[in-house]
Design an enzyme around this catalytic site. Structure first.
Site, PDB file in Angstrom:
ATOM      1  N   ASP A  60      -2.035  -0.279  14.707  1.00 60.06           N
ATOM      2  CA  ASP A  60      -1.762   0.948  13.967  1.00 60.06           C
ATOM      3  C   ASP A  60      -1.590   2.112  14.949  1.00 60.06           C
ATOM      4  O   ASP A  60      -1.038   1.935  16.029  1.00 60.06           O
ATOM      5  CB  ASP A  60      -2.913   1.196  12.976  1.00 60.06           C
ATOM      6  CG  ASP A  60      -2.462   1.860  11.692  1.00 60.06           C
ATOM      7  OD1 ASP A  60      -2.057   3.035  11.751  1.00 60.06           O
ATOM      8  OD2 ASP A  60      -2.519   1.212  10.629  1.00 60.06           O
ATOM      9  N   ASP A  69     -19.036   7.038  12.580  1.00 63.29           N
ATOM     10  CA  ASP A  69     -19.059   5.836  11.756  1.00 63.29           C
ATOM     11  C   ASP A  69     -18.330   4.664  12.395  1.00 63.29           C
ATOM     12  O   ASP A  69     -18.375   3.541  11.888  1.00 63.29           O
ATOM     13  CB  ASP A  69     -18.435   6.121  10.378  1.00 63.29           C
ATOM     14  CG  ASP A  69     -19.454   6.017   9.245  1.00 63.29           C
ATOM     15  OD1 ASP A  69     -20.498   5.389   9.462  1.00 63.29           O
ATOM     16  OD2 ASP A  69     -19.190   6.557   8.160  1.00 63.29           O
ATOM     17  N   HIS A  92      -3.894   7.661  10.778  1.00 60.09           N
ATOM     18  CA  HIS A  92      -3.698   6.479   9.937  1.00 60.09           C
ATOM     19  C   HIS A  92      -4.572   5.313  10.386  1.00 60.09           C
ATOM     20  O   HIS A  92      -5.231   4.649   9.566  1.00 60.09           O
ATOM     21  CB  HIS A  92      -2.223   6.107   9.962  1.00 60.09           C
ATOM     22  CG  HIS A  92      -1.798   5.134   8.911  1.00 60.09           C
ATOM     23  ND1 HIS A  92      -1.824   3.779   9.099  1.00 60.09           N
ATOM     24  CD2 HIS A  92      -1.306   5.331   7.664  1.00 60.09           C
ATOM     25  CE1 HIS A  92      -1.359   3.164   8.021  1.00 60.09           C
ATOM     26  NE2 HIS A  92      -1.035   4.090   7.126  1.00 60.09           N
ATOM     27  N   ASN A 106     -25.893   2.997   9.120  1.00 58.23           N
ATOM     28  CA  ASN A 106     -26.368   4.010  10.067  1.00 58.23           C
ATOM     29  C   ASN A 106     -26.803   5.293   9.374  1.00 58.23           C
ATOM     30  O   ASN A 106     -27.160   6.272  10.038  1.00 58.23           O
ATOM     31  CB  ASN A 106     -25.288   4.322  11.110  1.00 58.23           C
ATOM     32  CG  ASN A 106     -24.018   4.882  10.491  1.00 58.23           C
ATOM     33  OD1 ASN A 106     -23.856   4.872   9.271  1.00 58.23           O
ATOM     34  ND2 ASN A 106     -23.115   5.376  11.336  1.00 58.23           N
ATOM     35  N   ASN A 193       5.922   0.987   0.763  1.00 57.40           N
ATOM     36  CA  ASN A 193       5.985   2.041  -0.244  1.00 57.40           C
ATOM     37  C   ASN A 193       7.422   2.484  -0.486  1.00 57.40           C
ATOM     38  O   ASN A 193       8.242   2.514   0.438  1.00 57.40           O
ATOM     39  CB  ASN A 193       5.167   3.248   0.214  1.00 57.40           C
ATOM     40  CG  ASN A 193       3.729   2.895   0.496  1.00 57.40           C
ATOM     41  OD1 ASN A 193       3.144   2.041  -0.172  1.00 57.40           O
ATOM     42  ND2 ASN A 193       3.140   3.542   1.494  1.00 57.40           N
ATOM     43  N   ALA A 209       5.226  -8.228   5.769  1.00 56.82           N
ATOM     44  CA  ALA A 209       4.658  -8.855   4.577  1.00 56.82           C
ATOM     45  C   ALA A 209       5.582  -9.930   4.031  1.00 56.82           C
ATOM     46  O   ALA A 209       5.123 -10.924   3.453  1.00 56.82           O
ATOM     47  CB  ALA A 209       4.382  -7.795   3.509  1.00 56.82           C
ATOM     48  N   VAL A 214       2.028 -14.649   5.856  1.00 52.48           N
ATOM     49  CA  VAL A 214       1.447 -13.302   5.825  1.00 52.48           C
ATOM     50  C   VAL A 214       0.996 -13.006   4.405  1.00 52.48           C
ATOM     51  O   VAL A 214       1.747 -13.243   3.452  1.00 52.48           O
ATOM     52  CB  VAL A 214       2.465 -12.243   6.286  1.00 52.48           C
ATOM     53  CG1 VAL A 214       1.857 -10.847   6.193  1.00 52.48           C
ATOM     54  CG2 VAL A 214       2.937 -12.521   7.710  1.00 52.48           C
ATOM     55  N   SER A 281      -0.615   0.915   2.431  1.00 53.05           N
ATOM     56  CA  SER A 281      -1.302   0.912   3.730  1.00 53.05           C
ATOM     57  C   SER A 281      -2.808   0.842   3.565  1.00 53.05           C
ATOM     58  O   SER A 281      -3.513   0.266   4.401  1.00 53.05           O
ATOM     59  CB  SER A 281      -0.990   2.200   4.495  1.00 53.05           C
ATOM     60  OG  SER A 281       0.191   2.101   5.224  1.00 53.05           O
TER      61      SER A 281
END
Length: 484
Positions: A60, A69, A92, A106, A193, A209, A214, A281
């Protein structure tokens, strides 16, 4: 070829009995993660289990390596477009990574769905927000070398089988995906999209895809309806997951200018792309995370078994679940239905239903995509899946004058075509097939399909087995080959 950045405006437990309550998400922003509840993410276990760690690659835009995090969740990172993999200019990649692997214990922020995930980060998005196809291909191979068990690709290029000028199919991308699959990697990708397609809604899943092996993921809203932006596809849309109003991590630099967000690098403080974030996504990472949980429960699972578990356990979308246009069963809008992690793990517990691994994959076309057969005679046991792998191709060398005999016997009632193709064949399926190279087709003899052919010239011939009619489950078959 143009690739779009898809973004819209440890011990292993044995299978436990399924439970409907699970353990709680105790992180401060748990209420924002409604999709974890909808996915039944942790409902299988009555308490937090100790699963085998699973390496998940996020290919990405990079990641914010300082995010509290995500600290300690990354085990490898590399950029393929310059700069640093730990600098995410677009946000992204950080968003996707948070959905999968944000630290669940955490006491900070949110929890990633896959609490056993370890992240491999590959940056392939340039400063202008576009994806480099060569970078993507290199990143897939690098991620495999790093030991990735799951690869998430929330990116893609337009597929249009009716217009070659628009279609962005890349044999290099397919080769990279096939390589990953051959190494036992689960590959998950967003179907794409409408805003990054020629029209909204768009009737075809994006690449990758729309490649064999996949898991293509579409989006549903909180109410179960399918948004117009989520690409449709009758074959390559495999599964749907929540894709509207998604909450996750974003880079700190995107919120530094907002006083109230100085210590809150989460999407509700982000710009319009991330606040109430929507897109396939953000549906795909939930499926990648679910694959990591299944592998954590049973590390011996093969990619095709993971796909089968996730797809066949999905909650069928219909008017009753909020999708008015979805007919019963598999459909172009949601594939097999909506992700249900509890159901997938429960299905895994019934080992008698799990399809056996197919050790001849990948073998999806002629040439380098086929599987070489050792000296004959030979008996092969393999499988075909109409939705995920409906073609198997084997290459066999024949001398001039030799006769090949092939007999294919499916274990269940199914319509399987057997055909032999001439040396030099490049493709046995698709829009650019030279059908004059198909030398012989098999004939039915009861449940069996038989083929016999005497070679006019010596060379490498291609034997194709194709499942031509849809059936719910993979079809196991035995293929006997001999020559004289």
């Amino acid at each position: 070829m143009k690739r779009a950045f898809i973004l819209t405006l440890a011990a292993v437990l044995l299978a436990l009995p399924a439970v409907a309550f699970g353990f709680d998400n105790t992180e401060p922003y748990a209420a924002n993660e409604w999709y974890l509840v909808e996915d039944q993410a942790w409902s299988f276990w009555p308490a937090l289990p100790h699963l085998a760690p699973v390496k998940v690659a996020v290919i990405d835009s990079g990641i914010d390596g300082t995010h509290p995090d995500l600290k300690g969740r990354v085990i490898a990172a590399k950029t393929f477009v310059g700069g640093s993999a730990y600098q995410d200019d677009q946000g992204h990649g950080t968003f996707v990574a948070g959905e999968i692997a944000a630290n669940p214990s955490n006491g900070i922020g949110m929890a990633g769905l896959a609490f056993n995930a370890r992240l491999i980060i590959a940056k392939v998005v340039g400063p202008d927000g576009t994806v480099s196809l060569p970078a993507e291909v290199a990143a897939i191979r690098w991620a495999v070398a790093q030991g990735a068990q799951v690869i998430n690709l929330s990116l893609g290029g337009v597929r249009d089988p009716l217009d070659p000028e628009l279609d962005t199919y890349s044999p290099l991308e397919q080769a990279a995906v096939e390589y990953a699959y051959s190494k036992g990697v689960v590959v998950v990708a967003a179907v794409g999209n409408g805003p990054q397609s020629p029209a909204t809604p768009w009737g075809f899943a994006h690449y990758p895809a729309a490649l064999p092996h996949v898991i293509g993921v579409s989006a549903v809203r909180r109410d179960g309806s399918v948004p117009a932006y989520s690409n449709r596809d009758a074959v390559y849309n495999d599964l749907a997951a929540p894709g509207d109003d998604i909450f996750s991590t974003i880079p700190q630099h995107l919120v530094d200018h907002i006083p109230r967000c100085a210590d809150h690098a989460y999407s509700d403080c982000g710009s319009f792309e991330f606040k109430d974030a929507i897109g396939t996504s953000f549906a795909a990472p939930q499926v990648s995370a679910a694959a990591a949980l299944l592998l954590g429960q049973d590390p011996s699972l093969r990619p095709e078994q993971i796909a089968w578990l996730l797809e066949r356990s999905a909650d069928d979308a219909s008017a009753l679940t909020g999708c008015r246009q979805c007919p019963a069963g598999r459909d172009q809008f949601t594939g097999w239905g909506r992700l249900d992690v509890l159901a997938a793990l429960t299905l895994l517990g019934d080992r008698t239903t799990l399809p056996p691994a197919d050790h001849y994959e990948p073998n999806d076309d002629a040439g380098p995509w086929s599987h070489a057969i050792p000296p004959l005679p030979r008996t092969i046991e393999a499988s075909l899946d109409y939705w995920d792998d409906n073609i198997d191709v084997y290459r066999v060398h024949l001398n001039a004058g030799e006769r090949l005999f092939a007999r294919l016997t499916p274990e269940a009632k199914a319509s399987v075509r057997l055909a032999l193709w001439a040396p030099g064949t490049r493709h046995v399926d698709g829009i650019d097939v030279d059908t004059s190279l198909r030398l012989e087709s098999g004939h039915r003899a009861g449940a069996q399909t038989r083929l016999s052919y005497r070679a006019v010239q010596g060379g490498v011939y291609y034997l194709e087995a194709k499942l031509v009619a849809p059936v719910r489950n993979p079809v196991q078959y035995t293929l006997g080959l001999s020559r004289r």
